[in-house]
Scaffold this active site. Structure first.
Site, PDB file in Angstrom:
ATOM      1  N   LYS A  42      47.560 -56.421  64.208  1.00  0.00           N
ATOM      2  CA  LYS A  42      46.958 -55.759  63.046  1.00  0.00           C
ATOM      3  C   LYS A  42      46.856 -56.709  61.861  1.00  0.00           C
ATOM      4  CE  LYS A  42      51.416 -53.395  62.781  1.00  0.00           C
ATOM      5  NZ  LYS A  42      52.058 -52.298  63.449  1.00  0.00           N
ATOM      6  N   LYS A  54      48.285 -63.122  70.400  1.00  0.00           N
ATOM      7  CA  LYS A  54      48.489 -61.683  70.556  1.00  0.00           C
ATOM      8  C   LYS A  54      47.475 -60.900  69.723  1.00  0.00           C
ATOM      9  CE  LYS A  54      51.745 -59.840  68.077  1.00  0.00           C
ATOM     10  NZ  LYS A  54      52.897 -59.237  67.401  1.00  0.00           N
ATOM     11  N   LYS A  82      56.417 -65.274  60.259  1.00  0.00           N
ATOM     12  CA  LYS A  82      56.038 -64.500  59.072  1.00  0.00           C
ATOM     13  C   LYS A  82      56.404 -65.224  57.785  1.00  0.00           C
ATOM     14  CE  LYS A  82      55.808 -59.682  60.497  1.00  0.00           C
ATOM     15  NZ  LYS A  82      56.303 -58.342  60.193  1.00  0.00           N
TER      16      LYS A  82
HETATM   17  P1  TYM Z   1      55.165 -53.575  65.559  1.00  0.00           P
HETATM   18  O1  TYM Z   1      54.928 -52.558  64.501  1.00  0.00           O
HETATM   19  O2  TYM Z   1      54.667 -54.957  65.337  1.00  0.00           O
HETATM   20  O3  TYM Z   1      54.536 -53.079  66.925  1.00  0.00           O
HETATM   21  C1  TYM Z   1      54.825 -51.782  67.441  1.00  0.00           C
HETATM   22  C2  TYM Z   1      54.881 -51.812  68.954  1.00  0.00           C
HETATM   23  O4  TYM Z   1      53.637 -52.267  69.493  1.00  0.00           O
HETATM   24  C3  TYM Z   1      53.870 -53.370  70.359  1.00  0.00           C
HETATM   25  N1  TYM Z   1      52.745 -54.301  70.256  1.00  0.00           N
HETATM   26  C4  TYM Z   1      52.065 -54.764  71.313  1.00  0.00           C
HETATM   27  N2  TYM Z   1      52.193 -54.534  72.635  1.00  0.00           N
HETATM   28  C5  TYM Z   1      51.319 -55.163  73.466  1.00  0.00           C
HETATM   29  N3  TYM Z   1      50.351 -56.013  73.017  1.00  0.00           N
HETATM   30  C6  TYM Z   1      50.201 -56.277  71.699  1.00  0.00           C
HETATM   31  N4  TYM Z   1      49.235 -57.094  71.273  1.00  0.00           N
HETATM   32  C7  TYM Z   1      51.080 -55.639  70.776  1.00  0.00           C
HETATM   33  N5  TYM Z   1      51.202 -55.671  69.420  1.00  0.00           N
HETATM   34  C8  TYM Z   1      52.238 -54.848  69.121  1.00  0.00           C
HETATM   35  C9  TYM Z   1      55.158 -54.006  69.866  1.00  0.00           C
HETATM   36  O5  TYM Z   1      55.785 -54.783  70.857  1.00  0.00           O
HETATM   37  C10 TYM Z   1      55.955 -52.785  69.494  1.00  0.00           C
HETATM   38  O6  TYM Z   1      56.562 -52.215  70.637  1.00  0.00           O
HETATM   39  N6  TYM Z   1      59.986 -54.720  64.915  1.00  0.00           N
HETATM   40  C11 TYM Z   1      59.071 -53.757  65.505  1.00  0.00           C
HETATM   41  C12 TYM Z   1      59.265 -52.344  64.990  1.00  0.00           C
HETATM   42  C13 TYM Z   1      60.645 -51.799  65.140  1.00  0.00           C
HETATM   43  C14 TYM Z   1      61.234 -51.318  66.335  1.00  0.00           C
HETATM   44  C15 TYM Z   1      62.523 -50.837  65.949  1.00  0.00           C
HETATM   45  C16 TYM Z   1      60.828 -51.278  67.657  1.00  0.00           C
HETATM   46  C17 TYM Z   1      61.548 -51.595  64.129  1.00  0.00           C
HETATM   47  N7  TYM Z   1      62.659 -51.025  64.616  1.00  0.00           N
HETATM   48  C18 TYM Z   1      63.406 -50.301  66.897  1.00  0.00           C
HETATM   49  C19 TYM Z   1      61.711 -50.737  68.599  1.00  0.00           C
HETATM   50  C20 TYM Z   1      62.973 -50.264  68.225  1.00  0.00           C
HETATM   51  C21 TYM Z   1      57.652 -54.184  65.183  1.00  0.00           C
HETATM   52  O7  TYM Z   1      57.393 -54.905  64.248  1.00  0.00           O
HETATM   53  O8  TYM Z   1      56.706 -53.611  65.958  1.00  0.00           O
END
Ligand code: TYM
Length: 344
Positions: free
Chosen positions: A207, A204, A121
Site C-alpha cells: 500500500k 512486494k 522504513k
Molecule cells: P500490514 O498491515 O503491513 O499487512 C497486513 C497483513 O497483510 C499481509 N500482506 C501481504 N501478504 C501477501 N502479499 C503481500 N504483498 C502482502 N502485503 C501485506 C501481511 O503479511 C499481514 O499479514 N505488523 C503487521 C501488523 C500487525 C500484526 C500484529 C500482524 C500488528 N500486530 C499482530 C499479526 C499479529 C503489518 O504491518 O501488517
C-alpha cells in the site's frame, strides 16, 4: 511443529492489519481471505486494526480515522463476521499499550535494530525515526501475547516479527520461571503469502508503493483492475505446463499465483489449462477472475462505509469483548513481574 508448551493454552488465533493506507490484493490474499476462512474452527479468532502501529509513521488525523473505518469495512466485506470473530481497533483496548511497555523491558535493543522492516522504513536517517517505529515489534508481540494467542496468520513479510514475538515469550517464560506465554506459531500458508508488485516481480505489492499501477486496491473498480492487469509487467514467452517452468520468471509466476489464489486452485491446475498460451490470453482471463472475486467485496465495503456509526458500534463491541480476555492476562503478567495488581 508446534512447541509442546502450546498444548497448555486454548487454541486462539490473532492477527492484525495496519490502517496506514488503502488495503491491497496482497492484504486480501495474504491475510483477510484467510482470516475469514479460519473462522468457525476449534480456535477462537481475534482480528485487530492496529492503529497504534500505524502512528509509528506520520498519519493525518482525519485520514487515519477514515482509514480505520475503511479497514473495518474491508474485514467485514472479506467475510470476517463480528459475530463469529472479535473485530476491533487496537487503541480502544489499553492492555495492548501496557503489555507493550512490559515487553520493552524484556526485549533487547539489538533485537529491534536487526528487524528488516525497521531498516526499510527508517531508511538512511534512522536517528530521526520515531522511537515507536523501533519498538514496533514489542507492540506486535503484545498484541499477540495479551491474548495468549497460539497461532497468527500472516503473509511472508511478517515472519521476522513473529520470530521476535516467540523470542519475547520464551525469554519472559525463562526469566520468570513460568509457562505464562505460548510460543506462537506463524501460519504462513497457501500460494499468496507474498503477492508481488505488478510492475516489478522482485518487490512486494504494498500500500505504500508510490506507483498505484503496482497494486490492486480493494477499492479499485472493475475497469481499473482490468487495466492494471493488462499493463502488468510480463515476458514474451508462452506459459509452461507446471510451476517448475516459471522458476526464473518472477512476474509470470506472480500472476499465476494470484490467479490460483483468487480461483481457489493450485498454480499447476491453472497452468495445465493455459499451457502454451501467452499473456495475451492469460491476462484477460486473470482480469475476469479478479473482477469476479473482488467486485462483490468492493461493493460490500462501500455498503459498510455508508454507515460509519454502525462500524463504530461494531468496533466498540469488539473492543469490550477483546478487553475481557486481555485484562486478566495483563494483570497476571504484572503479578508475575512483581508489580501490584490493579484489579482483583
Ligand atoms: P500490514 O498491515 O503491513 O499487512 C497486513 C497483513 O497483510 C499481509 N500482506 C501481504 N501478504 C501477501 N502479499 C503481500 N504483498 C502482502 N502485503 C501485506 C501481511 O503479511 C499481514 O499479514 N505488523 C503487521 C501488523 C500487525 C500484526 C500484529 C500482524 C500488528 N500486530 C499482530 C499479526 C499479529 C503489518 O504491518 O501488517
Amino acid at each position: 511443529m508446534s512447541d509442546p508448551i502450546n498444548a497448555q493454552f486454548r487454541p486462539r488465533i490473532f492477527s492484525g492489519i495496519q490502517p496506514s493506507g488503502g488495503l491491497t490484493l496482497g492484504n486480501y490474499l495474504g491475510a483477510l481471505k484467510r482470516f475469514a476462512a479460519l473462522q468457525g474452527g476449534e480456535a477462537e479468532t481475534i482480528y485487530c486494526i492496529v492503529d497504534l502501529h500505524a502512528i509509528t509513521v506520520w498519519q493525518e488525523p482525519e485520514q487515519l480515522r477514515a482509514r480505520i473505518r475503511e479497514a473495518a469495512a474491508a474485514f467485514m466485506a472479506a467475510g470476517v463476521d463480528p459475530a463469529q470473530s472479535i473485530l476491533f481497533n487496537q487503541s480502544q483496548v489499553s492492555a495492548h499499550a501496557e503489555m507493550a511497555w512490559l515487553f520493552n523491558t524484556v526485549a533487547r535493543v539489538g533485537w529491534m535494530y536487526r528487524m528488516t522492516q525497521f531498516k526499510d522504513k527508517a531508511g538512511k536517517n534512522s536517528e530521526n525515526a520515531s522511537l515507536g517505529l523501533l519498538a514496533y515489534p514489542a507492540l506486535m508481540a503484545a498484541d499477540i501475547l495479551t491474548y495468549q494467542a497460539t497461532a497468527v496468520p500472516v503473509g511472508e513479510d511478517q515472519k521476522q516479527h513473529l520470530e521476535l514475538t516467540r523470542d519475547i515469550a520464551a525469554k519472559f517464560n525463562h526469566d520468570y520461571g513460568v509457562t505464562h506465554f505460548p510460543i506462537t506459531e506463524p501460519l504462513i500458508e497457501g500460494v499468496a503469502t507474498r503477492v508481488m508488485s505488478l510492475r516489478d516481480g522482485s518487490r512486494k505489492m504494498s500500500k505504500s508503493d508510490p506507483s498505484d499501477a503496482s497494486r490492486i486496491n480493494l477499492t479499485d473498480d472493475a475497469d481499473t483492475i482490468a487495466t492494471k492487469i493488462r499493463k502488468a509487467r510480463t515476458d514474451a514467452d508462452p506459459l509452461p505446463g507446471s510451476m517448475e517452468g516459471l522458476k526464473d520468471r518472477p512476474e509470470a509466476k506472480n500472476l499465476v499465483n494470484i490467479y490460483a489464489a483468487l480461483a481457489d486452485e493450485t498454480p499447476d491446475e491453472v497452468l495445465a489449462r493455459f499451457e502454451g498460451q501467452g499473456f495475451g490470453a492469460f491476462k484477460p482471463a486473470l482480469a475476469e477472475v479478479a473482477v469476479s472475486a473482488l467486485s462483490p467485496i468492493t461493493a460490500r465495503m462501500s455498503d459498510y462505509m455508508a454507515d460509519p456509526a454502525q462500524i463504530d458500534r461494531t468496533l466498540a463491541d469488539g473492543a469490550d469483548r477483546a478487553a475481557a480476555i486481555a485484562l486478566p492476562i495483563l494483570e497476571r503478567t504484572k503479578e508475575i513481574m512483581g508489580l501490584l495488581r490493579t484489579r482483583n
